[in-house]
Design a protein around this motif. Sequence first.
Motif, PDB file in Angstrom:
ATOM      1  N   LEU A 217       0.615  -1.499  -0.141  1.00  0.00           N
ATOM      2  CA  LEU A 217      -0.035   0.026   0.094  1.00  0.00           C
ATOM      3  C   LEU A 217       1.134   1.144  -0.403  1.00  0.00           C
ATOM      4  O   LEU A 217       0.828   2.307  -0.542  1.00  0.00           O
ATOM      5  N   SER A 218       1.649   1.426   1.302  1.00  0.00           N
ATOM      6  CA  SER A 218       2.568   2.168   0.778  1.00  0.00           C
ATOM      7  C   SER A 218       3.725   2.810  -0.600  1.00  0.00           C
ATOM      8  O   SER A 218       3.404   3.698  -0.723  1.00  0.00           O
ATOM      9  N   THR A 219       3.813   1.435  -0.986  1.00  0.00           N
ATOM     10  CA  THR A 219       4.999   1.804  -1.693  1.00  0.00           C
ATOM     11  C   THR A 219       4.069   2.461  -3.058  1.00  0.00           C
ATOM     12  O   THR A 219       4.878   3.466  -3.935  1.00  0.00           O
ATOM     13  N   VAL A 220       2.863   1.991  -3.164  1.00  0.00           N
ATOM     14  CA  VAL A 220       2.176   2.330  -4.306  1.00  0.00           C
ATOM     15  C   VAL A 220       1.293   3.337  -4.309  1.00  0.00           C
ATOM     16  O   VAL A 220       1.902   4.559  -5.819  1.00  0.00           O
ATOM     17  N   LEU A 221       1.109   3.501  -3.358  1.00  0.00           N
ATOM     18  CA  LEU A 221       0.726   4.951  -3.131  1.00  0.00           C
ATOM     19  C   LEU A 221       1.509   6.161  -2.870  1.00  0.00           C
ATOM     20  O   LEU A 221       1.630   7.801  -3.298  1.00  0.00           O
ATOM     21  N   TRP A 222       2.311   5.778  -2.277  1.00  0.00           N
ATOM     22  CA  TRP A 222       4.037   7.022  -2.112  1.00  0.00           C
ATOM     23  C   TRP A 222       3.875   7.245  -3.331  1.00  0.00           C
ATOM     24  O   TRP A 222       4.153   8.118  -4.147  1.00  0.00           O
ATOM     25  N   PHE A 223       4.562   5.892  -4.242  1.00  0.00           N
ATOM     26  CA  PHE A 223       5.046   6.492  -6.142  1.00  0.00           C
ATOM     27  C   PHE A 223       3.933   7.588  -7.249  1.00  0.00           C
ATOM     28  O   PHE A 223       3.672   8.693  -7.271  1.00  0.00           O
ATOM     29  N   VAL A 224       2.157   6.860  -6.615  1.00  0.00           N
ATOM     30  CA  VAL A 224       1.380   7.797  -7.046  1.00  0.00           C
ATOM     31  C   VAL A 224       1.168   9.090  -6.720  1.00  0.00           C
ATOM     32  O   VAL A 224       1.247  10.231  -7.379  1.00  0.00           O
ATOM     33  N   THR A 225       1.411   9.375  -4.905  1.00  0.00           N
ATOM     34  CA  THR A 225       1.004  10.764  -4.920  1.00  0.00           C
ATOM     35  C   THR A 225       2.071  11.116  -4.829  1.00  0.00           C
ATOM     36  O   THR A 225       2.496  12.129  -5.379  1.00  0.00           O
ATOM     37  N   THR A 226       3.438  10.705  -5.181  1.00  0.00           N
ATOM     38  CA  THR A 226       4.487  11.169  -5.219  1.00  0.00           C
ATOM     39  C   THR A 226       4.172  12.424  -6.749  1.00  0.00           C
ATOM     40  O   THR A 226       4.797  13.294  -7.436  1.00  0.00           O
ATOM     41  N   VAL A 227       4.284  11.809  -7.829  1.00  0.00           N
ATOM     42  CA  VAL A 227       3.738  11.852  -9.149  1.00  0.00           C
ATOM     43  C   VAL A 227       2.722  12.982  -8.886  1.00  0.00           C
ATOM     44  O   VAL A 227       2.701  13.914  -9.587  1.00  0.00           O
ATOM     45  N   TYR A 228       1.452  12.980  -8.184  1.00  0.00           N
ATOM     46  CA  TYR A 228       0.687  13.566  -8.034  1.00  0.00           C
ATOM     47  C   TYR A 228       1.388  15.599  -7.055  1.00  0.00           C
ATOM     48  O   TYR A 228       1.158  16.499  -7.910  1.00  0.00           O
ATOM     49  N   ALA A 229       2.350  14.889  -6.211  1.00  0.00           N
ATOM     50  CA  ALA A 229       2.761  16.275  -5.331  1.00  0.00           C
ATOM     51  C   ALA A 229       3.442  17.087  -6.658  1.00  0.00           C
ATOM     52  O   ALA A 229       3.803  18.480  -6.306  1.00  0.00           O
ATOM     53  N   ILE A 230       3.930  16.988  -7.443  1.00  0.00           N
ATOM     54  CA  ILE A 230       5.204  16.868  -8.496  1.00  0.00           C
ATOM     55  C   ILE A 230       4.438  18.164  -9.542  1.00  0.00           C
ATOM     56  O   ILE A 230       4.866  19.062  -8.848  1.00  0.00           O
ATOM     57  N   GLY A 231       3.004  17.923 -10.002  1.00  0.00           N
ATOM     58  CA  GLY A 231       2.471  19.271 -10.065  1.00  0.00           C
ATOM     59  C   GLY A 231       1.389  19.872  -9.137  1.00  0.00           C
ATOM     60  O   GLY A 231       1.464  20.606  -9.566  1.00  0.00           O
ATOM     61  N   TYR A 232       1.267  19.083  -8.397  1.00  0.00           N
ATOM     62  CA  TYR A 232       0.252  19.943  -7.233  1.00  0.00           C
ATOM     63  C   TYR A 232       0.946  20.998  -6.374  1.00  0.00           C
ATOM     64  O   TYR A 232       0.560  21.982  -6.410  1.00  0.00           O
ATOM     65  N   MET A 233       2.245  20.764  -5.792  1.00  0.00           N
ATOM     66  CA  MET A 233       3.181  21.927  -5.479  1.00  0.00           C
ATOM     67  C   MET A 233       4.505  22.320  -6.402  1.00  0.00           C
ATOM     68  O   MET A 233       5.126  23.150  -6.023  1.00  0.00           O
ATOM     69  N   HIS A 234       3.901  22.214  -7.596  1.00  0.00           N
ATOM     70  CA  HIS A 234       5.125  22.764  -8.445  1.00  0.00           C
ATOM     71  C   HIS A 234       5.402  24.925  -7.613  1.00  0.00           C
ATOM     72  O   HIS A 234       6.562  25.140  -8.714  1.00  0.00           O
ATOM     73  N   ASP A 235       4.262  25.505  -6.859  1.00  0.00           N
ATOM     74  CA  ASP A 235       4.779  26.737  -6.949  1.00  0.00           C
ATOM     75  C   ASP A 235       5.013  27.175  -5.237  1.00  0.00           C
ATOM     76  O   ASP A 235       4.495  28.434  -5.215  1.00  0.00           O
ATOM     77  N   HIS A 236       4.968  26.094  -4.964  1.00  0.00           N
ATOM     78  CA  HIS A 236       4.826  25.919  -3.312  1.00  0.00           C
ATOM     79  C   HIS A 236       6.410  26.447  -3.502  1.00  0.00           C
ATOM     80  O   HIS A 236       7.522  25.733  -3.809  1.00  0.00           O
ATOM     81  N   ALA A 237       6.705  26.990  -2.098  1.00  0.00           N
ATOM     82  CA  ALA A 237       8.511  27.021  -1.901  1.00  0.00           C
ATOM     83  C   ALA A 237       8.467  25.897  -0.852  1.00  0.00           C
ATOM     84  O   ALA A 237       8.003  25.097  -0.822  1.00  0.00           O
ATOM     85  N   GLU A 238      10.131  26.518  -0.822  1.00  0.00           N
ATOM     86  CA  GLU A 238      11.162  25.167  -0.071  1.00  0.00           C
ATOM     87  C   GLU A 238      10.312  24.071  -0.559  1.00  0.00           C
ATOM     88  O   GLU A 238      10.488  22.628   0.493  1.00  0.00           O
ATOM     89  N   LEU A 239      10.704  23.672  -1.833  1.00  0.00           N
ATOM     90  CA  LEU A 239      10.436  22.483  -2.352  1.00  0.00           C
ATOM     91  C   LEU A 239      11.307  20.969  -1.383  1.00  0.00           C
ATOM     92  O   LEU A 239      10.735  20.165  -1.866  1.00  0.00           O
ATOM     93  N   SER A 240      12.820  21.062  -1.702  1.00  0.00           N
ATOM     94  CA  SER A 240      13.791  20.776  -0.815  1.00  0.00           C
ATOM     95  C   SER A 240      12.658  20.342   0.178  1.00  0.00           C
ATOM     96  O   SER A 240      13.063  19.107   0.480  1.00  0.00           O
ATOM     97  N   ARG A 241      12.787  21.096   1.082  1.00  0.00           N
ATOM     98  CA  ARG A 241      12.157  20.687   2.410  1.00  0.00           C
ATOM     99  C   ARG A 241      11.104  19.436   2.426  1.00  0.00           C
ATOM    100  O   ARG A 241      10.772  18.251   3.247  1.00  0.00           O
ATOM    101  N   PHE A 242       9.999  19.952   1.465  1.00  0.00           N
ATOM    102  CA  PHE A 242       8.899  19.231   1.419  1.00  0.00           C
ATOM    103  C   PHE A 242       9.728  17.888   0.775  1.00  0.00           C
ATOM    104  O   PHE A 242       8.953  16.548   1.402  1.00  0.00           O
ATOM    105  N   PHE A 243       9.317  17.996  -0.503  1.00  0.00           N
ATOM    106  CA  PHE A 243       9.482  16.342  -0.606  1.00  0.00           C
ATOM    107  C   PHE A 243      11.004  15.546   0.226  1.00  0.00           C
ATOM    108  O   PHE A 243      10.755  14.195   0.409  1.00  0.00           O
ATOM    109  N   GLY A 244      11.825  16.176   0.702  1.00  0.00           N
ATOM    110  CA  GLY A 244      12.726  15.502   1.453  1.00  0.00           C
ATOM    111  C   GLY A 244      11.522  14.754   2.575  1.00  0.00           C
ATOM    112  O   GLY A 244      12.010  13.655   3.188  1.00  0.00           O
ATOM    113  N   PHE A 245      10.875  15.597   3.321  1.00  0.00           N
ATOM    114  CA  PHE A 245      10.255  14.797   4.455  1.00  0.00           C
ATOM    115  C   PHE A 245       9.467  13.980   4.136  1.00  0.00           C
ATOM    116  O   PHE A 245       9.267  13.010   4.438  1.00  0.00           O
ATOM    117  N   PHE A 246       9.212  14.337   2.828  1.00  0.00           N
ATOM    118  CA  PHE A 246       7.637  13.031   2.404  1.00  0.00           C
ATOM    119  C   PHE A 246       8.438  11.858   2.288  1.00  0.00           C
ATOM    120  O   PHE A 246       7.921  11.063   2.996  1.00  0.00           O
TER     121      PHE A 246
END
Lengths: 499, 580
Positions: A87-116
């Motif tokens: 569950l985690s692996t598949v949904l992590w993959f999916v959410t990462t793809v989603y988040a790359i789109g969703y977060m593109h205009d947010h600040a501090e992305l390295s922090r975000f994806f690092g903690f993600f």
Amino acid sequence: MTLTSILPPLILATSFVTGIFIFLLDQKQFVARATLNLIGAGFKVILVAILIYGVLNGHDFETRFHIVLGFDFLLRVDLLSLLLIVLSTVLWFVTTVYAIGYMHDHAELSRFFGFFSMCVTASVGVALAGNLVTFFIFYEFLTLSTYPLVIHKGTEEALKAGRTYLWYTLTGGAVLFVGVAWMTDLTGPVDFTPGGVMEGLLDDHRIEVYVIFAILILSLGVKAALVPLHGWLPVAMVAPAPVSALLHAVAVVKAGAFGIVRVIYDVYGVAFAHAIGVLTPVAVLAAVTILYGSLRALQQSDLKKRLAYSTVSQVSYIVLGAGVIGLISTTGSLVHLIHQGIMKITLFFCAGIFEKSFGLKRISDLKGIGKQAPLTAAAFTIAAFGMIGVPPVAGFVSKWYIGLGGFDAGMEWVPVVLILSSLLNAAYFLPIVHVMWFVERDEPAPLLLRPRSVETMPTMLWTTVATAVFSLGAGVFAYWDFSPLALAREIAEILYRSA
Amino acid sequence: MALLAIYLPFALAFAMLWRGIGVHARQVLSTLSALPALWMAMGPGGTDSLAMEWLFLGAQFGLDSVRQVFLLFTAILWAVAGLYAGAYLVGHRRDRIFFFLFLLAFSGNVGLILAEDVATFYTFFALMTFSAYGLVVFDGNPRAFRAGRVYIVMAVIGEAMILGAIFLIVRDAPGLLLADLAAVVSESPLRDVIIALTLAGFGVKAGMIGLHMWLPLAHPVAPTPASAVLSGAMIKAGLLGWIHLLPMGAHTSEAWSGIIITLGLVAAFGAVVVGVTQSDAKTILAYSSISQMGVMTIALGVGLAEPEAWPVVLSVLTIYAFSHGLAKGTLFLGVGVADAAASRTARLTAMAGLALAAAAIAGAPMTGGAIVKKALSDVISFAPGTWADRLEWLLVASAIATTVLLGRFLQIVDAKAQKRAEKRAHPSLWWAWTFSLTAAAIGVWVAVPLFAIDVPLPGLAVADTWDAVWPVGVGVLLLTGWWGVFRKRAVHRGIPAGDVLVLFTGGGRLMRRFWHFAETAGSATPEINFGPLVDRVVESERKRAAMSRIERNLMRSEVAGACFVMLLVIMIILLIQTMV
């Protein structure tokens, strides 16, 4: 070192190392970050595939080394952990793809994806943990790695939510530590064992056996959002949509629910827990949570808030199923771990799209959005029907098993609770569906994204559609040999064979 | 074939969403999608079941002789309604959505007929119920939304009750096959609960009295072709549900039989009483459906009293449903045809057709209705105790009542059709209706020999004909008299459609006030949240001062240093211990 002992830490490393590298990136390195993310997530999918292959062929994957005081740090793959890992692996993959789109205009992305990445490492760690101490380590790591995600927006509201989140989870963690320590004091360091390890203690330490159970369940219940310990969850939905999706579907609440399942089946042993009569209170608590969460959801006019309360309610299905003895309800509980994940992540993805593409957050604002964003609205509809328990979407299968399991255990009120909950779910989900499809909008909602995207960015749209298809497929092909249900049934059989 | 019959409408539903095709292409596709179902219904029957263990909870499809009859009228109705819808929706900007939902509901309806296991049955039942919601609210005006709300609330409650019944049954059942369930129910310790839940749960769909409130609201507001299938075909899904899940043929219960017969009688007559006060043609038809379903309910009650007679009762019930379904569908479609009549000839033709379909429901001689009513009055003799005698003349009275109600309907349609339509309707409107009317007129005559149903086809004997003539005649006389007395009066306010619904809406409002719903309260209601509570304690000035004092002290280098050394020592001791 053989492959069987190296694979579990390797799986953890895929996201952990990815996370560390991402921390080092500059905000502007979008491509590098996305590449790293996808390589990490992709690698993990491959490794997990190997793992599944190995487990199916009867290999034991175990990594063990000693830490202080005779404790072992133990990573071990049994079918139950496999459930959460997949569950985690598949949904992590999916959410990462989603988040790359969703977060593109947010600040501090390295922090975000690092903690993600850290967050996913932690949740896979929770799944892999082979004893309570290891479980505890990852459980706390999860708390710490999600905090920066919750407050990511940095607004006053987010910081406040973050505080609340920490108060709850850290206190819960501290209490959990007391429980773990106390238990270890009695039993010595023990691994998770189907059938449990507490049976011998009943004569000499009767009261302790009860008290420890209560401590463990209640402290884990903080993350599983059992009423009245759920206060943090609706507040934490200020986090960006992908975070909420992950929190509600895979990471935090699942860690809590998974912990409860572990305690009941692998620490106490379901037969023993039933024999000493501690299961029914758990089931009752879950039932109260189910109804309370649904009733509260009715009162929310903000989409994400309503979804948050729905999570409170739905996650407790897992706990309810675990609290009812019997093969069938256990199957229902375990399969709901997956089903709730894919359905809820779909709903949050949709909420994210509505917010990101059109700036719509309130349910009444979603008027006629089905015309402008048909695929998103369709995905939402499927998942919402699943949550209500309309067949053939996945949620029905969970309800079917837990409900029938309730009869098996002689707890006739369980199906009654489920049906009441279905009615309430219908009462708060169907109006959303109605508003989206059948109420006319005066003028189209302005699209906030670049004009060339139709309803939203492709990365967000297709991940949402994919999870919706999963939700539908998991139900439609429930009796297929490789469905989540089949896996859950297999696990349940193992858990009861030893009992 | 079974899969194709379900899957073709389902797949075509999505094709309907494609903007590249026009309304007439949709119309044709929609009609064609019924062909596999029609083929199956007309085929030899008794085909082998198709088991698909991997699908859902182990799906099984098949068709027995009873469900074959259901499939036949269902497929005919949906086919003609689809054809009709194309003409009805010409120039409508949302016809894509209509056909999408229409075909989804159709595939649900076919699926539930072909399903042989309870989970699949329930799934398709739900598919039909929820897609039909879209048809009810299709017009998007406040009236449709209100009807839709009533419909969906009742339908969901119905689904919940059905699920409850299914849980109780499956608990003791060896498998999910519908055929085995009646025996399980009759043995169940919670039999009465199951019967009550099944009766009420499917009663919502079947328009059982007390749960019928949504019909007179929803049937009139839906687009005409949708009303036709709602009232002709989908309503029968409730009946089929009863047949499947009640302990028919396996259990005798005079008490339940009495309750069901009574409910049926109340529906048969009560719906007529309320119906004649209505001023909307489609509302009257909805009430007539409630009344006719009441008659079928009576037969169901009789079957529950006499398990041995059940096979006979069932075949009569089936053909009755067949006859009513086709005729009622035709009446609904005919309302639209009469409305669209642009000339006097057209109007008269439409009225003649409507009169024929109405006569079939009332049971006038030589119609299918006369055959099924005769057959019904024959099996009524199986009714327990004193019911048998009473039911015989009550049925006759019901035929009279139905005649009055449908006569009133004809008057209202005719009055409205006097005002001629400005534009001629698309020819397929007439085509569809002609098909439907033909099916309604000859359906029973064909179906009885085709399916070898054990129902006597009447000869031309005078006595037989007289039995059918006089109730209808009395009805017509009554109506004429009534019309003569009341015509001069100003139009009085009838009972509002949905009648007893008023009793429930108050309750709903009360509940709403008790638990502040989103629309009324917003999300401001406070939540149990210990976070701020802890914050308040921690952030109180005194505590904070004390804390910062401690913290300041800790930061002094000698204290910090001492602590560090102490911790180091402890660590070393612990480490040594573990080594040893």
